[in-house]
Design an enzyme around this catalytic site. Structure first.
Site, short mmCIF file in Angstrom:
data_model
loop_
_atom_site.label_atom_id
_atom_site.label_comp_id
_atom_site.label_asym_id
_atom_site.label_seq_id
_atom_site.Cartn_x
_atom_site.Cartn_y
_atom_site.Cartn_z
CB SER A 69 -0.94 0.01 1.21
OG SER A 69 -1.79 -1.11 1.17
CG ASP A 117 -9.26 -7.19 1.77
OD1 ASP A 117 -8.42 -6.56 1.09
OD2 ASP A 117 -9.08 -7.53 2.94
CE1 TYR A 146 3.24 -7.06 -2.62
CE2 TYR A 146 1.44 -7.85 -1.23
CZ TYR A 146 2.56 -7.05 -1.42
OH TYR A 146 3.01 -6.26 -0.40
CG ASN A 178 -9.82 -3.76 3.31
OD1 ASN A 178 -11.03 -3.52 3.27
ND2 ASN A 178 -9.04 -3.64 2.26
CB ALA A 234 -7.80 -11.76 3.78
N GLY A 289 -7.35 -21.16 5.07
CA GLY A 289 -7.14 -20.13 6.08
C GLY A 289 -8.44 -19.48 6.51
CE LYS A 332 -6.82 -7.40 5.71
NZ LYS A 332 -6.93 -7.94 4.38
#
Length: 251
Positions: free
Chosen positions: A24, A108, A213, A93, A135, A131, A72
């Site tokens: 970010s 998100d 990423y 987020n 997110a 998970g 979050k």
């Protein structure tokens, strides 16, 4: 004149833990430079979400914040208001600071939904979410909007978790045509790690989506590519969610 200019210099930032790698800060620094905006974007690397109160109190001209791992969900009790979607998802987020009030959003969801959509085909009916962090909740909400059935996978059995990793078989993997990694496993520098699933069950009908990423192609994605699957990393999602955050802050 200086005071008028200072008022134009708005501050934005990212709240998280161990976030020196953050996407970010670089993204918004480039955006502000390219669009000739005088704003700044900083990382607030904190040990506890309780430190958010001091950030709000001590940061002048603060207009908005992004929130990342592991806050979050933890951030929600500290907010004055949640928008409808963030409330449904149960994770935030993006925070808009408006007259000292903190309003929570989830971008998100937008980022994931719009980056997955172009790859969906009729046979993509079932998904596994690896998970259970903040997110993953946005991912589940987006899948619901696409009428895709999803199940959670976690290391331990708990409420809402269908499978532990040790329970997954090749047949199970074959029957879920979308697999989304919402864990940090495989993030730089641990690039030789990947979620422990039976990759032999993956086919060319699969989509493997990794929220990571960096690296661009994780071991998880590489294992999917070898099997002919469509692979997507988290970069497009991050860009889309960042732009949605920017839209919210400027409304």
């Amino acid at each position: 004149m200086d005071n008028a200019q200072d008022k134009l210099k708005l501050k934005f930032g990212l709240v998280g833990k161990n976030i020196s790698y953050s996407f970010s800060r670089g993204y918004f620094a480039d955006k502000f430079k390219n669009e000739n905006l005088p704003h700044s974007y900083v990382n607030f690397d904190i040990e506890s979400i309780d430190e958010l109160k001091d950030i709000i109190k001590n940061t002048s001209n603060l207009k908005g914040l992004n929130v990342t791992i592991p806050y979050k969900e933890e951030v929600i009790p500290l907010l004055d208001k949640l928008n409808k979607r963030a409330k449904k998802i149960g994770a935030v987020n993006t925070i808009k600071v408006k007259k000292d009030k903190l309003i929570g959003f989830n971008t998100d969801y937008n980022g994931f939904k719009n980056s997955l959509k172009p790859h969906l085909k009729k046979h993509h009916k079932n998904a596994l979410i690896l998970g259970t962090g903040g997110a993953s909740k946005a991912i589940a909400h987006a899948l619901k909007k696409f009428s895709i059935k999803y199940h959670y996978v976690s290391r331990t059995k708990k409420e809402g978790v269908t499978y532990t990793y040790s329970e997954l078989t090749e047949d199970i993997i074959t029957s879920f045509q979308i697999i989304i990694n919402c864990t940090p496993i495989g993030t730089f520098p641990n690039i030789n790690e990947c979620p422990d699933i039976p990759y032999d069950g993956i086919t060319d009908k699969h989509i493997l989506y990794d929220l990571i990423y960096n690296p661009e192609e994780t071991k998880f994605l590489n294992c999917g590519k070898i099997k002919g699957a469509t692979i997507i990393n988290g970069l497009e999602m991050l860009k889309l969610q960042a732009e949605k955050s920017w839209e919210i802050w400027n409304k």
